[in-house]
Design an enzyme around this catalytic site. Structure first.
Site, short mmCIF file in Angstrom:
data_model
loop_
_atom_site.label_atom_id
_atom_site.label_comp_id
_atom_site.label_asym_id
_atom_site.label_seq_id
_atom_site.Cartn_x
_atom_site.Cartn_y
_atom_site.Cartn_z
N ASN A 211 0.56 -1.29 0.40
CA ASN A 211 -0.03 0.24 0.11
C ASN A 211 1.18 1.24 -0.12
O ASN A 211 2.12 1.11 0.20
CB ASN A 211 -1.04 0.08 1.04
N ASP A 279 -4.07 -6.50 4.83
CA ASP A 279 -5.00 -7.12 5.58
C ASP A 279 -5.23 -8.86 5.30
O ASP A 279 -5.23 -9.19 6.36
CB ASP A 279 -6.28 -6.93 5.93
N LYS A 289 8.37 -17.05 -11.54
CA LYS A 289 7.91 -15.74 -11.78
C LYS A 289 5.98 -16.11 -12.61
O LYS A 289 6.69 -17.57 -13.05
CB LYS A 289 8.81 -14.93 -12.63
N PRO A 305 -2.46 -11.61 10.21
CA PRO A 305 -2.68 -11.80 11.66
C PRO A 305 -3.14 -10.16 11.76
O PRO A 305 -1.81 -9.48 10.75
CB PRO A 305 -1.46 -12.00 12.68
N ASP A 306 -3.51 -9.90 12.67
CA ASP A 306 -3.34 -8.73 13.58
C ASP A 306 -2.90 -8.32 14.44
O ASP A 306 -2.65 -8.66 15.79
CB ASP A 306 -4.75 -7.70 13.85
N ILE A 307 -1.53 -7.50 14.10
CA ILE A 307 -1.06 -7.31 15.10
C ILE A 307 -1.07 -6.05 16.21
O ILE A 307 -1.03 -7.11 17.18
CB ILE A 307 0.77 -6.83 14.34
N PHE A 325 -3.77 3.13 15.59
CA PHE A 325 -3.97 4.67 14.37
C PHE A 325 -5.18 3.39 13.48
O PHE A 325 -5.39 2.41 13.19
CB PHE A 325 -3.17 4.37 13.91
N LYS A 339 -13.80 0.62 16.44
CA LYS A 339 -12.02 -0.42 15.99
C LYS A 339 -11.30 -0.58 17.43
O LYS A 339 -10.39 -1.54 17.83
CB LYS A 339 -11.38 0.26 15.06
N LYS A 343 -10.58 -4.07 19.04
CA LYS A 343 -8.98 -4.21 18.73
C LYS A 343 -8.47 -4.28 20.20
O LYS A 343 -7.44 -4.63 20.39
CB LYS A 343 -8.25 -4.09 18.19
N1 CTP Z 1 -3.33 -3.48 12.11
C1 CTP Z 1 -2.20 -4.10 12.46
N2 CTP Z 1 -2.34 -5.45 12.22
C2 CTP Z 1 -3.19 -5.61 11.19
C3 CTP Z 1 -4.25 -4.37 10.33
C4 CTP Z 1 -4.19 -3.54 11.22
O1 CTP Z 1 -1.57 -3.90 13.89
N3 CTP Z 1 -3.38 -6.82 10.14
C5 CTP Z 1 -3.02 -1.51 13.04
C6 CTP Z 1 -3.03 -0.82 12.24
O2 CTP Z 1 -1.79 -0.54 12.73
C7 CTP Z 1 -3.83 0.33 13.02
C8 CTP Z 1 -5.29 -0.07 13.23
O3 CTP Z 1 -4.89 -2.02 13.57
O4 CTP Z 1 -2.96 1.11 13.89
C9 CTP Z 1 -5.62 -0.19 12.68
O5 CTP Z 1 -5.29 -0.12 11.31
P1 CTP Z 1 -6.95 -0.06 9.88
O6 CTP Z 1 -6.02 -0.69 8.73
O7 CTP Z 1 -7.15 0.95 9.97
O8 CTP Z 1 -7.60 -1.06 10.28
P2 CTP Z 1 -8.36 -2.50 9.56
O9 CTP Z 1 -8.26 -3.24 11.01
O10 CTP Z 1 -8.06 -3.05 8.68
O11 CTP Z 1 -9.72 -2.61 9.26
P3 CTP Z 1 -10.31 -1.61 7.80
O12 CTP Z 1 -9.64 -1.39 6.69
O13 CTP Z 1 -11.74 -2.45 7.91
O14 CTP Z 1 -10.55 -0.11 8.60
#
Ligand code: CTP
Length: 400
Positions: A211, A279, A289, A305-307, A325, A339, A343
């Site tokens: 991104n 995500d 390739k 995974p969501d860190i 954030f 959120k 989270k």
């Molecule tokens: N984050 C993370 N790990 C992920 C996704 C997000 O640690 N896999 C953290 C980001 O660093 C940020 C927060 O979660 O601090 C929110 O990120 P955001 O992209 O806004 O949230 P998402 O969970 O992706 O929600 P959405 O895209 O549905 O708004």
């Protein structure tokens, strides 16, 4: 600078204890509150009455006094101070401190305290030079105990050399230095983990999904935490930002690598997740390739995974303050609230990333600090200013 500061002064049994009476006066003149512990040997050199009169406080001198234990336990005594000063610090008391002994109020308070300690050693020149004393002083230094003196000169025992306790004004200066340093480094002694930048999720050896995150905000937060004295680990995806000074930088590519590096960096007091983690990742990574001949194969994705959520749910090892954030384009605060709950983090800096704001890649950010029970709207600031304000809030949080 010393106005309102609380000093616990421990006076051990050395002839230099008479100078500690002057030290109390100098500290009181500067507005500090001085509470004193007098060891049994210390009371051979100065009287409890003199210490009490100068400090205008009760003197603490007996670990086993039942009334003191109910009025003011040794634990409270040792913690209700901003700084513990040991002057004079005798060879005996230094030895107890180094060995962790606790057989009287002074040594028990020193073992029980969670506050910084400054020692002003004094003893005979041969004693000071003795390897046992030097080893104890080195052990204490390695544990972060600060020291002023001893100076050289004629000693009370008639010999000449190193072993004179620092003069009261030198001790005052060392105390002022300590407070000056901590004022500018409010997070000294804290550990922080910051995530920054995008992640890259490979499709094959040459392609990836990523991104537009620049890493500017996360890097600025890490730099501000380090300036505030926090021991900071920055876990960053690919970013063109320069490495911030004074942080430990761990470079990663994928979300899973970022998570592993964060877990590795625990324990920490503070976690700030500013990374724009991708995500979803391709379910399969081709080892060679992908060729364009034939029809385009559908891309199968799996969730990363969501860190932030993982750190916020880290049980015993959870950082005391977890900050995320939330990049949103509309209903910024409302989505951030949801959120925060989802989270399990403590604060969210919700930023408006609608294209008109130019947040992605830009130098500015417009954020709202959202916690479970409050929202603070911050003006449009540079990312560096956002980082500094956040670190101020973090320092206030830990100060409380
Ligand atoms: N984050 C993370 N790990 C992920 C996704 C997000 O640690 N896999 C953290 C980001 O660093 C940020 C927060 O979660 O601090 C929110 O990120 P955001 O992209 O806004 O949230 P998402 O969970 O992706 O929600 P959405 O895209 O549905 O708004």
């Amino acid at each position: 600078m010393l106005a309102g500061k609380r000093i616990l002064l421990i006076i051990a049994g050395g002839i230099a204890a008479y100078k500690s009476l002057d030290l109390i006066r100098r500290l009181r003149e500067r507005g500090a509150a001085v509470r004193c512990v007098l060891t049994r040997a210390g009371a051979q050199f100065v009287t409890p009455l003199a210490v009490a009169s100068l400090s205008e406080e009760k003197v603490y001198d007996d670990l086993f006094s039942l009334t003191d234990e109910s009025e003011m336990g040794h634990i409270r005594l040792s913690r209700e101070a901003d700084l513990v000063v040991v002057a004079p610090a005798t060879a005996d008391l230094l030895g107890k401190m180094a060995a962790g002994l606790a057989d009287d109020l002074a040594s028990t308070a020193l073992l029980a305290t969670d506050k910084p300690v400054l020692i002003a050693p004094t003893m005979n020149v041969m004693m000071w030079a003795h390897p046992a004393v030097q080893a104890n002083v080195a052990t204490l230094a390695a544990r972060g105990v600060r020291r002023v003196g001893p100076g050289a000169g004629e000693l009370a025992c008639g010999e000449t050399g190193s072993g004179r306790m620092a003069e009261p004004l030198q001790i005052v200066a060392a105390i002022e230095d300590f407070f000056a340093e901590t004022a500018s480094r409010p997070l000294a002694g804290r550990r922080a983990i910051v995530t920054s930048g995008p992640t890259r999720e490979p499709l094959d050896p040459v392609r990836y999904i990523a991104n537009r995150s620049s890493g500017k905000q996360g890097h600025a937060v890490a730099a501000a935490l380090a300036r505030a004295g926090a021991d900071t680990v920055l876990v960053s995806g690919p970013s063109a930002e320069p490495d911030p000074a004074g942080v430990t930088l761990v470079r990663v590519e994928t979300a899973r690598e970022m998570l592993a590096a964060c877990l590795q960096a625990l324990p920490a007091d503070i976690a700030v997740c500013a990374a724009a983690v991708v995500d979803w990742r391709p379910a399969e990574v081709a080892t060679s390739k992908l060729k364009k001949n034939g029809p385009a194969a559908p891309l199968v994705m799996v969730e990363n995974p969501d860190i932030l959520a993982t750190l916020a749910a880290a049980g015993n090892g959870r950082p005391a303050l977890v900050v995320g954030f939330a990049a949103e384009t509309d209903a910024v605060v409302e989505y951030a609230r949801a959120k925060l709950a989802r989270k399990g983090c403590d604060w969210i800096l919700a930023n408006d990333v609608s294209p008109a704001t130019g947040t992605f890649g830009g130098d500015h950010n417009t954020v709202h600090l959202v916690s479970a029970d409050a929202v603070e709207d911050w003006p449009r600031l540079t990312k560096r200013a956002v980082a500094e304000r956040l670190v101020d809030r973090i320092a206030e949080h830990f100060d409380r």
